[in-house]
Design an enzyme around this catalytic site. Sequence first.
Site, PDB file in Angstrom:
ATOM      1  N   LYS A   1      -0.910   3.064  -1.059  1.00  0.00           N
ATOM      2  CA  LYS A   1      -2.574   2.804  -1.753  1.00  0.00           C
ATOM      3  C   LYS A   1      -2.339   1.265  -1.814  1.00  0.00           C
ATOM      4  O   LYS A   1      -3.863  -0.007  -1.886  1.00  0.00           O
ATOM      5  CB  LYS A   1      -3.089   3.562  -2.375  1.00  0.00           C
ATOM      6  CG  LYS A   1      -3.016   4.720  -1.428  1.00  0.00           C
ATOM      7  CD  LYS A   1      -3.621   6.137  -2.305  1.00  0.00           C
ATOM      8  CE  LYS A   1      -3.754   7.584  -1.155  1.00  0.00           C
ATOM      9  NZ  LYS A   1      -2.996   8.016  -1.136  1.00  0.00           N
TER      10      LYS A   1
ATOM     11  N   LYS B   1      -1.958   7.562  13.962  1.00  0.00           N
ATOM     12  CA  LYS B   1      -2.100   8.929  13.529  1.00  0.00           C
ATOM     13  C   LYS B   1      -3.614   9.351  13.500  1.00  0.00           C
ATOM     14  O   LYS B   1      -4.033   8.736  12.533  1.00  0.00           O
ATOM     15  CB  LYS B   1      -0.949   9.060  12.331  1.00  0.00           C
ATOM     16  CG  LYS B   1      -0.771  10.806  11.529  1.00  0.00           C
ATOM     17  CD  LYS B   1      -0.639   9.857  10.161  1.00  0.00           C
ATOM     18  CE  LYS B   1      -0.005  11.557   9.329  1.00  0.00           C
ATOM     19  NZ  LYS B   1       0.323  11.740   8.344  1.00  0.00           N
TER      20      LYS B   1
ATOM     21  N   LYS C   1      -8.383  10.495   8.946  1.00  0.00           N
ATOM     22  CA  LYS C   1      -9.899  10.652   8.907  1.00  0.00           C
ATOM     23  C   LYS C   1     -10.301   9.174   8.207  1.00  0.00           C
ATOM     24  O   LYS C   1     -10.717   8.081   8.431  1.00  0.00           O
ATOM     25  CB  LYS C   1     -10.274  11.649   7.354  1.00  0.00           C
ATOM     26  CG  LYS C   1     -10.683  13.299   7.438  1.00  0.00           C
ATOM     27  CD  LYS C   1     -10.921  14.275   6.316  1.00  0.00           C
ATOM     28  CE  LYS C   1     -11.295  15.338   6.640  1.00  0.00           C
ATOM     29  NZ  LYS C   1      -9.531  15.851   6.896  1.00  0.00           N
TER      30      LYS C   1
END
Length: 324
Positions: A110, A189, A192
């Site tokens: 991240k 993949k 969301k």
Amino acid sequence: MRVLTGLQPSGKLHLGNYFSAIRKILEYQSNEELFLFIANLHALTTFTSKENLSQYTLDCAIDLLALGVDPEKTTFWVQSDVPAVTELTWYLSQSITVSQLQLAHSFKDKVAKGFVPGAGLFTYPILMASDILLYSAEKVPVGKDQKQHLEFSRDIAERFNAQFGNVLTIPEPDIDENTATIPGIDGAKMSKSYNNTIDFFGTEKELKKKVMAILSDSKGIEDPKDPDTSIIFQIHSLFLDKEAQNQLRQKYLAGGVGYGDLKKALLEVVFSYFEPYRKKREELAKNLDFVHSSLKNGKEKASAIAESKLNEIRKALGIYPNLF
């Protein structure tokens, strides 16, 4: 055997959620002692608004009950309803080092993507360990990309036990090597985060829009098509047994059918497969008393087990007044 798993309430469920996690959860419910929670505390690491968090948590409960989670068989609750997990997180934070947490793949990924992390994201593995260790889970289903988090939980438990006695159960990972990555409509993949999902509880119009948007190559109707590179085939196969998969494969290889018709066939399969669950969800949405009572009963069962284990941990640590 006690199995524990949780799902974050991050929005509408999609095919990736169902085939990689939820279908497996329902198998555990039939064969194991299942503990299933809605991980709303974990969702705070990507918090957007209180309205979203509240609504997504309720939606997640309705979705799971509609798909077959049975509160009579499964201990099913909302993570924050048992605050003992946050107390244990503090205790367990003494049994892991900063350098270990800095190695967490999810944190590093991240940050590498430009996400500005809070301390909650950094200490995420400790809260996850608390989820597992508070309920003495023996088996924890994890994807290959989550295996490191389970290893953190094992390390924490082993270090705690070495210092304070054999208090915590060492969990074992349950990694299904046969679970493939579910592709999204763009081939990446399904996630969301990538906005490439097929949300099976959406309206028929929404579902059709997503399925018809699946990427395909430029082969014409009469051209043979390669099922191994076709996103449409890969998703369609999830609903089929081996014999039906082979029949569909031969249809692709033979040619004479266009991608538009193949997408329509997939749309029909998705819609018909989830139709009974959609009806059940509509009923539950009109009967929230059942949803709330199911979560309340799950909270009570989970709280009793959590408080018993937490008292054992407090005593091992010498936390007053449970020392006596």
